[in-house]
Design an enzyme around this catalytic site. Structure first.
Site, PDB file in Angstrom:
ATOM      1  N   CYS A   1      41.097  78.617  50.457  1.00  0.00           N
ATOM      2  CA  CYS A   1      42.169  79.371  49.797  1.00  0.00           C
ATOM      3  C   CYS A   1      41.656  80.665  49.178  1.00  0.00           C
ATOM      4  O   CYS A   1      40.666  80.654  48.446  1.00  0.00           O
ATOM      5  CB  CYS A   1      42.813  78.488  48.730  1.00  0.00           C
ATOM      6  SG  CYS A   1      44.171  79.305  47.886  1.00  0.00           S
TER       7      CYS A   1
ATOM      8  N   CYS B   1      47.542  83.670  51.713  1.00  0.00           N
ATOM      9  CA  CYS B   1      47.875  83.599  50.303  1.00  0.00           C
ATOM     10  C   CYS B   1      46.775  84.151  49.393  1.00  0.00           C
ATOM     11  O   CYS B   1      45.637  83.706  49.453  1.00  0.00           O
ATOM     12  CB  CYS B   1      48.077  82.126  49.986  1.00  0.00           C
ATOM     13  SG  CYS B   1      49.446  81.873  48.944  1.00  0.00           S
TER      14      CYS B   1
ATOM     15  N   CYS C   1      39.694  75.385  45.970  1.00  0.00           N
ATOM     16  CA  CYS C   1      39.871  74.882  47.338  1.00  0.00           C
ATOM     17  C   CYS C   1      39.168  75.857  48.280  1.00  0.00           C
ATOM     18  O   CYS C   1      39.361  77.077  48.181  1.00  0.00           O
ATOM     19  CB  CYS C   1      41.359  74.776  47.693  1.00  0.00           C
ATOM     20  SG  CYS C   1      42.254  73.612  46.656  1.00  0.00           S
TER      21      CYS C   1
ATOM     22  N   CYS D   1      58.803  82.331  47.351  1.00  0.00           N
ATOM     23  CA  CYS D   1      57.571  81.627  46.997  1.00  0.00           C
ATOM     24  C   CYS D   1      56.915  82.394  45.848  1.00  0.00           C
ATOM     25  O   CYS D   1      56.553  83.557  46.004  1.00  0.00           O
ATOM     26  CB  CYS D   1      56.659  81.587  48.218  1.00  0.00           C
ATOM     27  SG  CYS D   1      55.026  80.927  47.869  1.00  0.00           S
TER      28      CYS D   1
ATOM     29  N   CYS E   1      43.051  81.143  40.136  1.00  0.00           N
ATOM     30  CA  CYS E   1      43.176  79.683  40.147  1.00  0.00           C
ATOM     31  C   CYS E   1      41.812  79.066  39.865  1.00  0.00           C
ATOM     32  O   CYS E   1      40.790  79.613  40.223  1.00  0.00           O
ATOM     33  CB  CYS E   1      43.682  79.248  41.527  1.00  0.00           C
ATOM     34  SG  CYS E   1      44.042  77.486  41.637  1.00  0.00           S
TER      35      CYS E   1
ATOM     36  N   GLU F   1      51.263  87.692  43.734  1.00  0.00           N
ATOM     37  CA  GLU F   1      52.025  87.841  44.978  1.00  0.00           C
ATOM     38  C   GLU F   1      53.268  86.964  44.976  1.00  0.00           C
ATOM     39  O   GLU F   1      53.271  85.869  44.420  1.00  0.00           O
ATOM     40  CB  GLU F   1      51.156  87.395  46.163  1.00  0.00           C
ATOM     41  CG  GLU F   1      49.993  88.305  46.402  1.00  0.00           C
ATOM     42  CD  GLU F   1      49.093  87.796  47.527  1.00  0.00           C
ATOM     43  OE1 GLU F   1      47.936  88.181  47.543  1.00  0.00           O
ATOM     44  OE2 GLU F   1      49.561  87.005  48.367  1.00  0.00           O
TER      45      GLU F   1
HETATM   46  N1  SAH Z   1      47.926  75.029  43.940  1.00  0.00           N
HETATM   47  C1  SAH Z   1      49.048  74.531  44.652  1.00  0.00           C
HETATM   48  C2  SAH Z   1      50.009  75.600  45.164  1.00  0.00           C
HETATM   49  C3  SAH Z   1      49.433  76.849  45.758  1.00  0.00           C
HETATM   50  S1  SAH Z   1      48.732  76.782  47.359  1.00  0.00           S
HETATM   51  C4  SAH Z   1      48.613  73.613  45.777  1.00  0.00           C
HETATM   52  O1  SAH Z   1      47.413  73.458  45.963  1.00  0.00           O
HETATM   53  O2  SAH Z   1      49.455  73.011  46.415  1.00  0.00           O
HETATM   54  C5  SAH Z   1      50.068  76.512  48.438  1.00  0.00           C
HETATM   55  C6  SAH Z   1      49.675  75.798  49.727  1.00  0.00           C
HETATM   56  O3  SAH Z   1      48.934  76.659  50.608  1.00  0.00           O
HETATM   57  C7  SAH Z   1      48.781  74.590  49.490  1.00  0.00           C
HETATM   58  O4  SAH Z   1      49.187  73.540  50.324  1.00  0.00           O
HETATM   59  C8  SAH Z   1      47.433  75.127  49.899  1.00  0.00           C
HETATM   60  O5  SAH Z   1      46.541  74.093  50.164  1.00  0.00           O
HETATM   61  C9  SAH Z   1      47.796  75.984  51.082  1.00  0.00           C
HETATM   62  N2  SAH Z   1      46.790  76.962  51.480  1.00  0.00           N
HETATM   63  C10 SAH Z   1      45.931  77.646  50.718  1.00  0.00           C
HETATM   64  N3  SAH Z   1      45.146  78.445  51.468  1.00  0.00           N
HETATM   65  C11 SAH Z   1      45.532  78.263  52.756  1.00  0.00           C
HETATM   66  C12 SAH Z   1      45.096  78.808  53.986  1.00  0.00           C
HETATM   67  N4  SAH Z   1      44.113  79.694  54.066  1.00  0.00           N
HETATM   68  N5  SAH Z   1      45.731  78.386  55.090  1.00  0.00           N
HETATM   69  C13 SAH Z   1      46.754  77.474  55.039  1.00  0.00           C
HETATM   70  N6  SAH Z   1      47.200  76.949  53.902  1.00  0.00           N
HETATM   71  C14 SAH Z   1      46.597  77.319  52.765  1.00  0.00           C
END
Ligand code: SAH
Length: 347
Positions: A120, A333, A117, A106, A113, A93
């Site tokens: 995510c 995302c 997390c 972006c 990944c 994406e």
């Molecule tokens: N792996 C990297 C970049 C990708 S995620 C990182 O962890 O920073 C980009 C951002 O979106 C990160 O801050 C991540 O924690 C956040 N993110 C992921 N899922 C999310 C969600 N459901 N709601 C809000 N932010 C989210």
């Protein structure tokens, strides 16, 4: 023999390839200009080269493309979300956003990944592979082709952990910032990481001028390890120390990303601990209302984000609430990509 991915080759590497073909040196500049400034998608159109050379290049190299599989345009603002198909049939994406300072893109850095997390969507189905430098670059080139204007800013905040694919990301930066090529200043680039400590330090030492963004999401080791398993490997203290190092070495202010989640990380005590953690740090806090994903039960009431912001303010921490662009198409995302695989499975 498989054709070589010419868009992943920085200038010096292309120069070597052209030398090995027995072509004069100036050809490299011509070809590089066609590829990265004019962004030609076909060797046959490189009219300043002889027909013979164009055919020769076509036999040895390929100019990759990404295919727009889905495109969702917000009806609220100008945000556009692309689902791109990669040359091997995988999907990533890319999101185009419009700010007062110009167009920002972006991009994704991996297919899936490894970081797991909890909140995510990109990580739910696990990791497939790293993106190549050209696959990162092409998210920009293809989007520009689609909209007909130049992208001014870039964030590495899409699918994947950029510091887990550092070698390809660094080659991508070289291609992106080369004045003989696309020529974007790395000062216009932000890289977001969940906190891979050795790579943060490595990046600092390279002095690339880009902004580092740390996804913190909790000021407390126990809680952070629960929602971000990477914290078990690199606890908060080591991660913040790496961010301080980044600032000391580069002079660039670090951004702290904090997805606010009800009952998880936005109590008064969390605000206190966060303020203490950031006390002597030159940084900026970005609060993100968590985007709910289908598999998990995380959510945020808007008023709780505002309360948390006020709480931080009274403790002397300046925090902004990130504008939720394209909220009607947002599907957090990684969700478009996941849905694409599910649809394909259904067929
Ligand atoms: N792996 C990297 C970049 C990708 S995620 C990182 O962890 O920073 C980009 C951002 O979106 C990160 O801050 C991540 O924690 C956040 N993110 C992921 N899922 C999310 C969600 N459901 N709601 C809000 N932010 C989210």
């Amino acid at each position: 023999m498989e054709k070589k991915d010419i868009l992943s080759m920085p200038y010096n590497q292309l120069e070597e390839e052209i030398y090995l073909l027995g072509e004069p040196k100036f050809r490299t500049k011509q070809i590089y200009t066609w590829l990265h400034q004019k962004q030609t998608t076909d060797f046959s159109k490189m009219s300043s080269l002889s027909l013979q050379l164009r055919e020769r290049l076509d036999r040895i190299f390929c100019i990759n493309r990404l295919k727009i599989t889905r495109k969702l345009a917000s009806s609220i603002d100008h945000t556009v979300k692309y689902l791109y198909e990669l040359p091997d049939g995988n999907y990533v994406e890319t999101v185009l956003m419009e700010y007062h300072y110009g167009k920002s893109l972006c991009i994704s850095t991996q297919v899936g990944c490894k970081m797991r997390c909890q909140f995510c969507a990109s990580t739910v189905a696990g990791f497939i592979r790293n993106l190549t430098p050209s696959e990162m670059l092409l998210q920009i080139y293809e989007t520009q082709r689609d909209i007909g204007t130049r992208i001014d800013h870039l964030v590495l905040m899409g699918i994947g952990e950029p510091l887990d694919n550092l070698e390809n990301v660094l080659t991508f930066f070289q291609l992106l910032s080369d004045p003989k090529g696309f020529g974007m200043s790395l000062r216009h680039v932000t890289l977001s990481t969940c906190g891979l400590v050795p790579q943060i330090k490595q990046l600092a030492d390279l002095h690339l001028g880009l902004t580092l963004s740390l996804s913190l999401h909790s000021p407390e080791n126990l809680r952070r390890s629960e929602i971000m398993p990477v914290n078990r490997r690199y606890p908060i203290e080591a991660t913040m120390e790496a961010c301080r190092y980044y600032f000391q070495v580069t002079g660039r202010r670090v951004t702290i990303e904090y997805a606010v989640i009800d009952h998880v990380n936005c109590s008064k005590l969390d605000a206190k601990k966060l303020a203490a953690l950031l006390k002597d740090m030159y940084c900026h806090v970005n609060l993100i209302p968590v985007n709910p994903i289908a598999e998990k039960n995380f959510q945020t009431m808007r008023q709780n984000v505002e309360l948390f912001q006020k709480e931080l303010e009274t403790l002397g921490v300046n925090a902004t609430i990130r504008r939720t662009l394209g909220s009607d198409i947002q599907a957090a995302c990684g969700q478009l990509r996941r849905d694409a695989y599910q649809n394909i499975k259904e067929i």
